[in-house]
Design a protein around this motif. Structure first.
Motif, PDB file in Angstrom:
ATOM      1  N   SER A  58       0.762  -1.302  -0.045  1.00  0.00           N
ATOM      2  CA  SER A  58      -0.145  -0.023  -0.063  1.00  0.00           C
ATOM      3  C   SER A  58       0.800   1.116  -0.023  1.00  0.00           C
ATOM      4  CB  SER A  58      -0.874   0.076   1.237  1.00  0.00           C
ATOM      5  OG  SER A  58      -0.232  -0.110   2.333  1.00  0.00           O
ATOM      6  N   GLY A  59       2.021   1.147   0.219  1.00  0.00           N
ATOM      7  CA  GLY A  59       2.824   2.332   0.260  1.00  0.00           C
ATOM      8  C   GLY A  59       3.400   2.856  -1.164  1.00  0.00           C
ATOM      9  N   LEU A  60       3.386   1.577  -2.032  1.00  0.00           N
ATOM     10  CA  LEU A  60       3.728   1.770  -3.348  1.00  0.00           C
ATOM     11  C   LEU A  60       2.506   1.977  -4.647  1.00  0.00           C
ATOM     12  CD1 LEU A  60       6.822  -0.814  -4.022  1.00  0.00           C
ATOM     13  CD2 LEU A  60       6.776   1.662  -3.751  1.00  0.00           C
ATOM     14  N   VAL A  61       1.723   1.295  -4.056  1.00  0.00           N
ATOM     15  CA  VAL A  61       0.353   1.263  -5.239  1.00  0.00           C
ATOM     16  C   VAL A  61      -0.890   1.514  -4.400  1.00  0.00           C
ATOM     17  CG1 VAL A  61       1.681  -0.050  -6.714  1.00  0.00           C
ATOM     18  CG2 VAL A  61       0.280  -1.186  -5.436  1.00  0.00           C
ATOM     19  N   THR A  62      -1.937   1.733  -5.112  1.00  0.00           N
ATOM     20  CA  THR A  62      -3.228   1.944  -4.307  1.00  0.00           C
ATOM     21  C   THR A  62      -3.965   1.102  -4.471  1.00  0.00           C
ATOM     22  OG1 THR A  62      -4.311   2.907  -6.392  1.00  0.00           O
ATOM     23  CG2 THR A  62      -3.168   4.501  -4.754  1.00  0.00           C
ATOM     24  N   ASP A  63      -3.925  -0.248  -5.449  1.00  0.00           N
ATOM     25  CA  ASP A  63      -4.646  -1.246  -5.620  1.00  0.00           C
ATOM     26  C   ASP A  63      -4.022  -2.267  -6.694  1.00  0.00           C
ATOM     27  OD1 ASP A  63      -6.705  -3.052  -5.195  1.00  0.00           O
ATOM     28  OD2 ASP A  63      -8.163  -1.831  -5.779  1.00  0.00           O
ATOM     29  N   ILE A  64      -4.451  -3.330  -6.555  1.00  0.00           N
ATOM     30  CA  ILE A  64      -4.069  -4.293  -7.770  1.00  0.00           C
ATOM     31  C   ILE A  64      -5.265  -4.420  -8.697  1.00  0.00           C
ATOM     32  CG2 ILE A  64      -3.459  -6.567  -8.465  1.00  0.00           C
ATOM     33  CD1 ILE A  64      -1.406  -5.199  -6.388  1.00  0.00           C
ATOM     34  N   ASP A  65      -5.069  -3.607  -9.789  1.00  0.00           N
ATOM     35  CA  ASP A  65      -6.177  -3.217 -10.666  1.00  0.00           C
ATOM     36  C   ASP A  65      -5.692  -3.016 -12.006  1.00  0.00           C
ATOM     37  OD1 ASP A  65      -5.241  -0.761 -10.331  1.00  0.00           O
ATOM     38  OD2 ASP A  65      -6.818   0.177  -9.635  1.00  0.00           O
ATOM     39  N   GLY A  66      -6.672  -2.750 -13.119  1.00  0.00           N
ATOM     40  CA  GLY A  66      -6.126  -2.476 -14.445  1.00  0.00           C
ATOM     41  C   GLY A  66      -5.350  -1.486 -14.596  1.00  0.00           C
ATOM     42  N   ALA A  67      -5.403  -0.267 -13.782  1.00  0.00           N
ATOM     43  CA  ALA A  67      -4.385   0.734 -13.706  1.00  0.00           C
ATOM     44  C   ALA A  67      -3.013   0.316 -13.516  1.00  0.00           C
ATOM     45  CB  ALA A  67      -4.722   1.882 -12.933  1.00  0.00           C
ATOM     46  N   LEU A  68      -2.787  -0.459 -12.526  1.00  0.00           N
ATOM     47  CA  LEU A  68      -1.449  -0.856 -12.112  1.00  0.00           C
ATOM     48  C   LEU A  68      -0.922  -1.874 -13.262  1.00  0.00           C
ATOM     49  CD1 LEU A  68       0.877  -1.327 -10.080  1.00  0.00           C
ATOM     50  CD2 LEU A  68      -0.395  -3.230  -9.218  1.00  0.00           C
ATOM     51  N   LEU A  69      -1.751  -2.994 -13.755  1.00  0.00           N
ATOM     52  CA  LEU A  69      -1.460  -3.820 -14.480  1.00  0.00           C
ATOM     53  C   LEU A  69      -0.947  -3.328 -15.798  1.00  0.00           C
ATOM     54  CD1 LEU A  69      -4.200  -6.474 -13.722  1.00  0.00           C
ATOM     55  CD2 LEU A  69      -1.663  -6.455 -12.883  1.00  0.00           C
ATOM     56  N   ALA A  70      -1.535  -2.257 -16.409  1.00  0.00           N
ATOM     57  CA  ALA A  70      -0.949  -1.225 -17.680  1.00  0.00           C
ATOM     58  C   ALA A  70      -0.046  -0.621 -17.565  1.00  0.00           C
ATOM     59  CB  ALA A  70      -2.195  -0.773 -17.955  1.00  0.00           C
ATOM     60  N   VAL A  86     -11.271 -13.516 -28.879  1.00  0.00           N
ATOM     61  CA  VAL A  86     -12.330 -12.642 -28.044  1.00  0.00           C
ATOM     62  C   VAL A  86     -12.214 -11.124 -28.555  1.00  0.00           C
ATOM     63  CG1 VAL A  86     -13.003 -11.724 -25.809  1.00  0.00           C
ATOM     64  CG2 VAL A  86     -12.829 -14.116 -26.077  1.00  0.00           C
ATOM     65  N   SER A  87     -10.583 -10.879 -28.771  1.00  0.00           N
ATOM     66  CA  SER A  87     -10.534  -9.590 -29.156  1.00  0.00           C
ATOM     67  C   SER A  87     -10.972  -8.862 -30.439  1.00  0.00           C
ATOM     68  CB  SER A  87      -8.838  -9.108 -29.085  1.00  0.00           C
ATOM     69  OG  SER A  87      -8.499  -9.731 -30.427  1.00  0.00           O
ATOM     70  N   GLN A  88     -11.454 -10.210 -31.254  1.00  0.00           N
ATOM     71  CA  GLN A  88     -12.065  -9.715 -32.478  1.00  0.00           C
ATOM     72  C   GLN A  88     -13.440  -9.182 -32.424  1.00  0.00           C
ATOM     73  OE1 GLN A  88      -9.962 -10.217 -35.261  1.00  0.00           O
ATOM     74  NE2 GLN A  88      -8.547 -10.850 -33.339  1.00  0.00           N
ATOM     75  N   PHE A  89     -14.078  -9.497 -31.408  1.00  0.00           N
ATOM     76  CA  PHE A  89     -15.576  -9.024 -30.945  1.00  0.00           C
ATOM     77  C   PHE A  89     -15.740  -7.986 -29.999  1.00  0.00           C
ATOM     78  CE2 PHE A  89     -15.088 -13.455 -32.386  1.00  0.00           C
ATOM     79  CZ  PHE A  89     -16.107 -13.500 -33.489  1.00  0.00           C
ATOM     80  N   MET A  90     -14.673  -7.743 -29.298  1.00  0.00           N
ATOM     81  CA  MET A  90     -14.785  -6.575 -28.358  1.00  0.00           C
ATOM     82  C   MET A  90     -13.574  -6.222 -27.556  1.00  0.00           C
ATOM     83  SD  MET A  90     -15.830  -9.225 -25.132  1.00  0.00           S
ATOM     84  CE  MET A  90     -16.871 -10.187 -25.964  1.00  0.00           C
ATOM     85  N   THR A  91     -13.450  -5.241 -27.074  1.00  0.00           N
ATOM     86  CA  THR A  91     -12.404  -4.568 -26.679  1.00  0.00           C
ATOM     87  C   THR A  91     -11.956  -5.224 -25.223  1.00  0.00           C
ATOM     88  OG1 THR A  91     -12.161  -2.608 -27.958  1.00  0.00           O
ATOM     89  CG2 THR A  91     -10.803  -2.477 -26.313  1.00  0.00           C
ATOM     90  N   LEU A  92     -10.713  -5.748 -24.957  1.00  0.00           N
ATOM     91  CA  LEU A  92     -10.446  -6.364 -23.681  1.00  0.00           C
ATOM     92  C   LEU A  92      -9.324  -5.015 -23.063  1.00  0.00           C
ATOM     93  CD1 LEU A  92      -9.792  -9.761 -24.680  1.00  0.00           C
ATOM     94  CD2 LEU A  92     -11.372  -9.077 -23.393  1.00  0.00           C
ATOM     95  N   TYR A  93      -9.837  -4.657 -21.976  1.00  0.00           N
ATOM     96  CA  TYR A  93      -8.986  -3.775 -21.227  1.00  0.00           C
ATOM     97  C   TYR A  93      -8.186  -4.174 -20.065  1.00  0.00           C
ATOM     98  CZ  TYR A  93     -11.956  -0.480 -23.814  1.00  0.00           C
ATOM     99  OH  TYR A  93     -12.500   0.158 -24.867  1.00  0.00           O
ATOM    100  N   PRO A  94      -7.202  -3.558 -19.631  1.00  0.00           N
ATOM    101  CA  PRO A  94      -6.427  -3.904 -18.431  1.00  0.00           C
ATOM    102  C   PRO A  94      -7.327  -4.217 -17.134  1.00  0.00           C
ATOM    103  CG  PRO A  94      -5.172  -2.518 -19.486  1.00  0.00           C
ATOM    104  CD  PRO A  94      -6.428  -2.367 -20.220  1.00  0.00           C
ATOM    105  N   GLY A  95      -7.212  -5.233 -16.704  1.00  0.00           N
ATOM    106  CA  GLY A  95      -8.096  -5.778 -15.522  1.00  0.00           C
ATOM    107  C   GLY A  95      -9.379  -6.600 -15.776  1.00  0.00           C
ATOM    108  N   ASP A  96      -9.596  -6.609 -17.126  1.00  0.00           N
ATOM    109  CA  ASP A  96     -10.547  -7.534 -17.718  1.00  0.00           C
ATOM    110  C   ASP A  96     -10.137  -8.953 -17.296  1.00  0.00           C
ATOM    111  OD1 ASP A  96     -12.371  -5.575 -18.420  1.00  0.00           O
ATOM    112  OD2 ASP A  96     -12.032  -5.821 -20.644  1.00  0.00           O
ATOM    113  N   VAL A  97     -11.049  -9.831 -16.911  1.00  0.00           N
ATOM    114  CA  VAL A  97     -10.863 -11.315 -16.906  1.00  0.00           C
ATOM    115  C   VAL A  97     -11.467 -12.130 -17.832  1.00  0.00           C
ATOM    116  CG1 VAL A  97     -11.018 -13.177 -15.191  1.00  0.00           C
ATOM    117  CG2 VAL A  97     -10.740 -10.603 -14.160  1.00  0.00           C
ATOM    118  N   ILE A  98     -10.770 -13.444 -18.172  1.00  0.00           N
ATOM    119  CA  ILE A  98     -11.423 -14.178 -19.103  1.00  0.00           C
ATOM    120  C   ILE A  98     -11.283 -15.685 -18.374  1.00  0.00           C
ATOM    121  CG2 ILE A  98     -11.477 -15.451 -20.967  1.00  0.00           C
ATOM    122  CD1 ILE A  98      -9.818 -13.090 -22.356  1.00  0.00           C
ATOM    123  N   ASN A  99     -12.649 -16.134 -18.026  1.00  0.00           N
ATOM    124  CA  ASN A  99     -12.601 -17.605 -17.466  1.00  0.00           C
ATOM    125  C   ASN A  99     -12.485 -18.531 -18.620  1.00  0.00           C
ATOM    126  OD1 ASN A  99     -12.734 -16.727 -14.689  1.00  0.00           O
ATOM    127  ND2 ASN A  99     -15.094 -16.893 -14.955  1.00  0.00           N
TER     128      ASN A  99
END
Length: 285
Positions: free
Chosen positions: A27-39, A231-244
């Motif tokens: 928490s002293g380095l990043v605010t969360d583990i989310d798309g913003a961090l992963l990108a 999947v990327s042919q049919f929709m845009t995948l963004y950082p933090g999106d999940v594929i099961n």
């Protein structure tokens, strides 16, 4: 790296599990583990450097809840019928293209949180799945090799399903997939560099101590790289999106009558090689 989020639901803080199995505070380095961090590769490099230094604060994990390893998920794309052995056990034809459905992000809970059996449910089922977490915006990807460069990491996902709602109530599958608590995720987001071959992972799931699923991602009809590309042919995948990415054989739906669907009081435990373990007790909604 093994990234995770710990604390009470809705107030999780970012953490890291180091090579010695010690929980460290991020928490002293990043605010969360989310798309913003992963990108943000620079931010991830800072996390790696801090982890290597051994100077991150230690977190006392005693009694500490582990939440979903990714916060603020945009969408959860699911691939149905994606294992050869699962298709055989259910008597289904091998799909010519990936079957896509969605789970709402609000179905996501922590790996050890309670799973609720929906009211009127008689066919709540289990499904251990490999989750792919996107790290770079992906649209119209041209190759499987390119697709893998857009993967931030992997996690254990439990695609809990209500088969009567899914199959017998008309319409699409989504009614049987989006009940509350129906997507435990985690415990960790394991970065892609620690998973050299996503098609060589063992998956297991047991109910009340009895092994039900014992599979491998090598059985996937459409491998991870192809799923992301497709999947990327049919929709845009963004950082933090999940594929099961689907489940192997051994679900209740594929077993002889009377099928052993889940009930309140049951305990489900699942694990994917190198990605961690989940444990949930079921209760009535």
């Amino acid at each position: 790296m093994k990234l995770l989020r710990v604390g009470t639901a809705g107030a999780e803080r970012p953490a890291l599990l180091d090579g010695d199995g010690t929980l460290r505070d991020l928490s002293g380095l990043v605010t969360d583990i989310d798309g913003a961090l992963l990108a943000d590769e620079a931010a991830l490099d800072r996390v790696r450097a801090a982890a290597a230094s051994g100077e991150l604060p230690v977190v006392d994990s005693t009694g500490l809840r582990t939440g979903p390893p990714v916060g603020r998920i945009g969408k959860i794309v699911c691939i149905g019928l994606n294992y050869h052995d699962h298709a055989r056990e259910t008597g289904a034809d091998i799909p010519s293209e990936p079957i896509i459905f969605f789970k709402a992000p609000d179905t996501v809970v922590g790996p050890d949180d309670t799973v609720l059996v929906p009211r009127t449910s008689v066919k709540t089922d289990w499904e251990v799945e490999l989750a792919v977490v996107i790290g770079r915006t992906a649209r119209y990807l041209e190759s499987q090799e390119e697709a893998l460069t857009h993967v931030a990491g992997y996690a254990v996902s439990h695609d809990v399903s209500e088969r009567a709602f899914q199959i017998e109530r008309g319409g699409q599958w989504d009614k049987g997939k989006n009940c509350e608590t129906f997507n435990p995720l985690g415990p960790w987001l394991v970065t892609a560099d620690e998973v050299p071959d996503p098609q060589a992972l063992s998956l297991t799931l047991s109910v009340n101590g009895e092994l039900k699923q014992n599979g491998t991602t090598a059985e996937q009809i459409f491998p991870v790289a192809e799923v992301v590309r497709y999947v990327s042919q049919f929709m845009t995948l963004y950082p933090g999106d999940v594929i099961n990415t689907g489940t192997p054989a051994g679900v209740a739906l594929g077993q002889p009558e009377p099928k052993p669907y889940l009930r309140a009081g049951d305990v489900v435990e699942l694990e994917i090689e190198g990605l961690g373990r989940q444990r949930q007790q079921l209760k009535d909604a």
